[in-house]
Design a protein around this motif. Structure first.
Motif, mmCIF file in Angstrom:
data_model
loop_
_atom_site.group_PDB
_atom_site.id
_atom_site.type_symbol
_atom_site.label_atom_id
_atom_site.label_comp_id
_atom_site.label_asym_id
_atom_site.label_seq_id
_atom_site.Cartn_x
_atom_site.Cartn_y
_atom_site.Cartn_z
ATOM 1 N N ASN A 7 1.490 9.443 5.196
ATOM 2 C CA ASN A 7 1.275 10.460 6.177
ATOM 3 C C ASN A 7 0.378 11.463 5.506
ATOM 4 O O ASN A 7 -0.351 11.724 6.463
ATOM 5 N N SER A 8 0.449 11.936 4.193
ATOM 6 C CA SER A 8 -0.650 12.658 3.900
ATOM 7 C C SER A 8 -1.701 12.035 3.231
ATOM 8 O O SER A 8 -2.682 12.811 3.026
ATOM 9 N N LYS A 9 -1.787 10.645 3.238
ATOM 10 C CA LYS A 9 -3.014 9.857 2.743
ATOM 11 C C LYS A 9 -3.421 10.355 1.342
ATOM 12 O O LYS A 9 -4.489 10.655 1.294
ATOM 13 N N LYS A 13 -22.315 0.293 -5.812
ATOM 14 C CA LYS A 13 -21.387 1.223 -5.849
ATOM 15 C C LYS A 13 -21.416 2.562 -5.160
ATOM 16 O O LYS A 13 -22.479 2.998 -4.908
ATOM 17 N N CYS A 14 -20.367 2.998 -4.677
ATOM 18 C CA CYS A 14 -20.240 4.380 -3.791
ATOM 19 C C CYS A 14 -20.281 5.484 -4.791
ATOM 20 O O CYS A 14 -20.124 5.304 -6.074
ATOM 21 N N SER A 15 -20.106 6.436 -4.386
ATOM 22 C CA SER A 15 -19.930 7.654 -4.979
ATOM 23 C C SER A 15 -18.765 7.915 -5.826
ATOM 24 O O SER A 15 -17.716 7.288 -5.595
ATOM 25 N N ALA A 16 -18.714 8.385 -6.948
ATOM 26 C CA ALA A 16 -17.484 8.467 -8.006
ATOM 27 C C ALA A 16 -16.587 9.061 -7.198
ATOM 28 O O ALA A 16 -16.623 10.131 -6.598
ATOM 29 N N GLY A 17 -15.223 8.627 -7.373
ATOM 30 C CA GLY A 17 -14.148 9.457 -6.796
ATOM 31 C C GLY A 17 -12.946 8.293 -6.716
ATOM 32 O O GLY A 17 -12.934 7.156 -7.177
ATOM 33 N N THR A 18 -11.685 8.652 -6.307
ATOM 34 C CA THR A 18 -10.649 7.967 -5.978
ATOM 35 C C THR A 18 -10.316 7.487 -4.717
ATOM 36 O O THR A 18 -10.326 8.367 -3.812
ATOM 37 N N TYR A 19 -10.370 6.134 -4.696
ATOM 38 C CA TYR A 19 -10.365 5.589 -3.129
ATOM 39 C C TYR A 19 -8.960 4.751 -3.162
ATOM 40 O O TYR A 19 -8.313 4.224 -4.214
ATOM 41 N N PHE A 20 -8.559 4.300 -1.937
ATOM 42 C CA PHE A 20 -7.328 3.357 -1.823
ATOM 43 C C PHE A 20 -7.432 2.799 -0.406
ATOM 44 O O PHE A 20 -8.207 3.542 0.508
ATOM 45 N N TYR A 21 -6.874 1.827 -0.016
ATOM 46 C CA TYR A 21 -6.871 1.361 1.565
ATOM 47 C C TYR A 21 -5.649 2.196 2.152
ATOM 48 O O TYR A 21 -4.413 2.213 1.683
ATOM 49 N N THR A 22 -5.984 2.671 3.223
ATOM 50 C CA THR A 22 -4.956 3.343 3.799
ATOM 51 C C THR A 22 -3.856 2.551 4.469
ATOM 52 O O THR A 22 -4.120 1.366 4.800
ATOM 53 N N CYS A 23 -2.582 3.102 4.845
ATOM 54 C CA CYS A 23 -1.765 2.100 5.339
ATOM 55 C C CYS A 23 -2.010 1.756 6.984
ATOM 56 O O CYS A 23 -2.529 2.459 7.554
ATOM 57 N N LYS A 47 0.847 -1.197 0.134
ATOM 58 C CA LYS A 47 -0.038 -0.074 -0.041
ATOM 59 C C LYS A 47 0.821 1.136 -0.061
ATOM 60 O O LYS A 47 0.506 2.277 -0.496
ATOM 61 N N SER A 48 1.889 1.254 0.639
ATOM 62 C CA SER A 48 2.834 2.499 0.753
ATOM 63 C C SER A 48 3.571 2.525 -0.605
ATOM 64 O O SER A 48 4.147 3.883 -0.693
#
Length: 189
Positions: free
Chosen positions: A128-130, A179-189, A121-122
């Motif tokens: 830090n800034s997510k 589906k959720c709202s349109a957008g850019t997602y990722f799994y946090t560290c 993920k990193s």
């Protein structure tokens, strides 16, 4: 209406296709698609349902307008999302443009973006800034049609790690009917 339970895998295949007996299978990004298939064959609980396996196969030399493009559309219509393999070798091919334009623009399919050259993920996000790292955003330029349309659907950006791919495939936020709202997602560290 089609039963939309498949996962459509999109990846770069050099055009014109390799004329060897392996055809598209000889390309690097095809290996990652085959890895999904192997994980499913090895573990029936792995949540990958191959949309490419829902229609008959096509030959590398098949006609684009009469065979290939309609087959891509049919497979996408039977899918709940797109798994896009995006790497440094990804090129803006006709097939990838069509898959993204039709899958996102016409069908509104959420996209699970897997970066095969990264395993943590990193590697994808700044913990830090997510935020998504610039090296990842730069890859979006390899496929401008994706970069320019990804704000229309939910997209999740993950490294090539089986556990994270499993999580994304099970995540209702990245399936067409929930589906959720349109957008850019990722799994946090």
């Amino acid at each position: 209406m089609a039963y939309r339970n498949g996962n459509y895998s999109a990846f770069y295949v050099k055009e014109p296709f390799n004329e060897s007996n392996l055809g598209a299978s000889a390309t690097k990004d095809f290996v990652y698609y085959n890895l999904l298939r192997a994980w499913k064959a090895q573990d029936s609980t792995f949540p990958f349902i191959d949309s490419h396996g829902k229609t008959y196969n096509v030959r590398d030399g098949s006609d684009w307008e009469k065979t290939l493009k309609p087959r891509l559309h049919e497979r996408l219509r039977n899918s709940k999302n797109i798994i896009l393999f995006l790497s440094s070798i990804t090129k803006n091919s006709r097939a990838l443009r069509e898959e993204i334009n039709y899958g996102i623009g016409t069908l509104g399919l959420p996209v699970i973006v897997v970066y095969p050259e990264y395993s943590e993920k990193s590697d994808i996000i700044n913990c830090n800034s997510k935020t998504i790292k610039q090296q990842i955003k730069n890859l979006w330029g390899n496929l401008p049609t994706f970069r320019d349309s990804m704000d229309k659907v939910p997209t999740i950006h993950i490294p090539n790690k089986k556990s994270l791919i499993r999580n994304a495939l099970n995540d209702k936020d990245f399936m067409i009917n929930s589906k959720c709202s349109a957008g850019t997602y990722f799994y946090t560290c």
